[in-house]
Design an enzyme around this catalytic site. Structure first.
Site, PDB file in Angstrom:
ATOM      1  N   ASP A 127     -17.482  -7.277   5.411  1.00  0.00           N
ATOM      2  CA  ASP A 127     -17.987  -5.928   5.150  1.00  0.00           C
ATOM      3  C   ASP A 127     -18.267  -5.256   6.501  1.00  0.00           C
ATOM      4  O   ASP A 127     -19.143  -5.698   7.243  1.00  0.00           O
ATOM      5  CB  ASP A 127     -19.262  -6.003   4.306  1.00  0.00           C
ATOM      6  N   HIS A 145       0.835  -1.216   0.000  1.00  0.00           N
ATOM      7  CA  HIS A 145       0.000   0.000   0.000  1.00  0.00           C
ATOM      8  C   HIS A 145       0.866   1.261   0.000  1.00  0.00           C
ATOM      9  O   HIS A 145       0.431   2.317   0.461  1.00  0.00           O
ATOM     10  CB  HIS A 145      -0.942   0.049   1.225  1.00  0.00           C
ATOM     11  N   GLY A 196      -7.995  -5.069   2.585  1.00  0.00           N
ATOM     12  CA  GLY A 196      -6.618  -5.213   3.030  1.00  0.00           C
ATOM     13  C   GLY A 196      -6.301  -4.019   3.908  1.00  0.00           C
ATOM     14  O   GLY A 196      -6.809  -2.920   3.669  1.00  0.00           O
ATOM     15  N   GLY A 238     -11.289   2.453   2.339  1.00  0.00           N
ATOM     16  CA  GLY A 238     -12.731   2.277   2.468  1.00  0.00           C
ATOM     17  C   GLY A 238     -13.281   2.298   3.869  1.00  0.00           C
ATOM     18  O   GLY A 238     -14.221   3.027   4.185  1.00  0.00           O
ATOM     19  N   VAL A 239     -12.694   1.505   4.762  1.00  0.00           N
ATOM     20  CA  VAL A 239     -13.150   1.470   6.152  1.00  0.00           C
ATOM     21  C   VAL A 239     -12.685   2.717   6.887  1.00  0.00           C
ATOM     22  O   VAL A 239     -13.456   3.358   7.601  1.00  0.00           O
ATOM     23  CB  VAL A 239     -12.639   0.199   6.854  1.00  0.00           C
ATOM     24  N   GLY A 240     -11.432   3.076   6.710  1.00  0.00           N
ATOM     25  CA  GLY A 240     -10.884   4.236   7.421  1.00  0.00           C
ATOM     26  C   GLY A 240     -11.609   5.526   7.108  1.00  0.00           C
ATOM     27  O   GLY A 240     -11.804   6.375   7.982  1.00  0.00           O
ATOM     28  N   GLU A 241     -12.033   5.674   5.850  1.00  0.00           N
ATOM     29  CA  GLU A 241     -12.698   6.913   5.436  1.00  0.00           C
ATOM     30  C   GLU A 241     -14.181   6.955   5.791  1.00  0.00           C
ATOM     31  O   GLU A 241     -14.741   8.040   5.968  1.00  0.00           O
ATOM     32  CB  GLU A 241     -12.553   7.092   3.916  1.00  0.00           C
ATOM     33  N   GLU A 244      -4.617   6.628  -4.841  1.00  0.00           N
ATOM     34  CA  GLU A 244      -3.462   5.906  -5.348  1.00  0.00           C
ATOM     35  C   GLU A 244      -3.242   6.145  -6.841  1.00  0.00           C
ATOM     36  O   GLU A 244      -2.100   6.193  -7.306  1.00  0.00           O
ATOM     37  CB  GLU A 244      -3.627   4.415  -5.049  1.00  0.00           C
TER      38      GLU A 244
END
Length: 403
Positions: free
Chosen positions: A285, A183, A215, A333-336, A387
């Site tokens: 999810d 990453h 990930g 995705g999760v962090g944001e 990215e």
């Protein structure tokens, strides 16, 4: 005649190609798209022309990556931004594993291809697909610079004390065993963007980046340079992820082989595809897991607690590594998008100067933003990763240097 300013970014997977066309004068997107299920009868291409807002979809068999990229080229041509355009400066390729040899973006030639191929044993799922995309794109535009941007490059600044495993170095070197991290394009982009959010130069700040998607990885970035990261030889090490276990006692593998009678392939599949959140509760999810928790599901609650416990351990460890931390930043995705994850990860870390403001944390969407109270000693931020822009920027800067 003005110099070409467009960069096509390609991310070639084993059965997919993601792509974006950017104009580097303003970093704006001209087109984005995805080809998936390559090699199947149910292949699908979705293409969006950003300037017109039109989205087109085609389904049906796409035999291989060569056919996929030719289909992409046709879609781009329909928008007047084709692969044969003189405005195209280069094609930037995401390459997952660059080992220690590649520490920065690199113009691709036969020697580079050979080295990427030599790294297949440490990236068997990713590097072969990346190579296929590079060779296909090169065949379509042999006159155009093709640039490899490596997921591992940002982490090559780690000191040996962080990068080495505590095994016989002769064996480690012979088999290229060390901690590489992944990453990297996301960690590079987000750490720099966080510094800008704080009104400082990257060389002035220490940042802990938490890239939390299916990930997941963490990094400790000191004055713009990575000094530690959670993933290792492969993307399996570190945080609890969607389907990957993250850290575990290596003897678990021996135990599963000797006592459980499992083959190496079965263990590999277990730890990479049937572990993590999915292995713990049957869902990977985070939205579904939170819904189940709200309904009183104890299995989902335990999976969430294990996920957060591992995350907190890495945050604390990277405080120790950095000594001084200016910001902890959530991305991917999760962090944001998962406010409960951010809240739970910061809970109890007030002695470290960390806290989140409930109202700021609850805001969904938007650009880079602080979610910590104004009085907090350490900033807590949400910074959407990009990215593709990072790959395009590195590609364009390299091509510009060589022109």
């Amino acid at each position: 005649m003005t110099s070409p300013t467009r960069v096509l970014v390609l991310n070639s997977g084993s059965s997919s190609v993601k792509y974006q066309l950017l104009d580097m004068r303003d970093s704006g997107r001209l087109a984005v798209g995805l080809v998936e299920r390559i090699g199947e009868q149910t292949s699908r291409l979705e293409h969006t022309c950003v300037t017109s807002g039109e989205t087109r979809e085609q389904t049906g068999p796409i035999a291989d990556h060569d056919a996929a990229l030719k289909a992409v080229a046709e879609e781009l041509s329909r928008d007047g931004v084709g692969l044969d355009s003189p405005e195209l400066a280069a094609i930037g390729h995401r390459v997952v594993h660059g080992g220690m040899f590649f520490t920065e973006p690199t113009v691709i030639d036969e020697a580079v291809l050979t080295e990427i191929e030599r790294l297949i044993p440490v990236a068997p799922l990713h590097n072969p697909a990346n190579l296929t995309g590079i060779r296909t794109a090169t065949a379509l535009r042999p006159d155009l610079p093709q640039v490899a941007v490596f997921d591992t490059a940002f982490h090559t600044t780690m000191p040996e004390s962080a990068a080495r495993y505590a095994i016989d170095p002769r064996i480690a070197d012979r088999h290229r065993i060390r901690r590489y991290g992944f990453h990297g394009t996301s960690h590079a982009y987000v750490s720099r963007r966080t510094a800008r959010l704080l009104g400082k130069d990257p060389s002035e700040v220490n940042v802990i980046v938490l890239h939390l998607g299916n990930g997941a990885s963490a990094s400790a970035v000191e004055k713009g340079r990575c000094v530690d990261t959670s993933m290792g030889l492969t993307p399996l090490e570190g945080l609890v992820m969607g389907t990957r276990s993250g850290d575990l006692d290596p003897a678990v593998i021996f135990h599963l082989a000797r006592v459980g009678g499992m083959s190496m392939d079965e263990i590999d599949s277990l730890l990479n595809k049937r572990s993590g959140l999915f292995g713990l509760c049957g869902d990977n999810d985070m939205r579904e897991i939170r819904r189940r928790i709200d309904e009183g599901d104890e299995e989902a609650a335990l999976a969430f607690d294990i996920y957060i416990h591992r995350l907190k351990k890495y945050i604390g460890a990277y405080f120790a590594v950095l000594g001084r931390v200016d910001a902890v930043v959530f991305t991917a995705g999760v962090g944001e998008n998962a406010a409960p994850v951010r809240e739970a990860a910061m809970a109890g870390l007030e002695p470290l100067g960390l806290a989140v403001d409930g109202e700021l944390n609850a805001v969904r969407g938007g650009g880079p933003r602080l979610i910590s109270p104004a009085s907090a000693r350490v900033a807590v931020a949400v910074v959407p990763t990009d990215e593709e822009l990072e790959i395009a920027t590195q590609t364009y800067e390299l091509v510009g240097k060589k022109s």
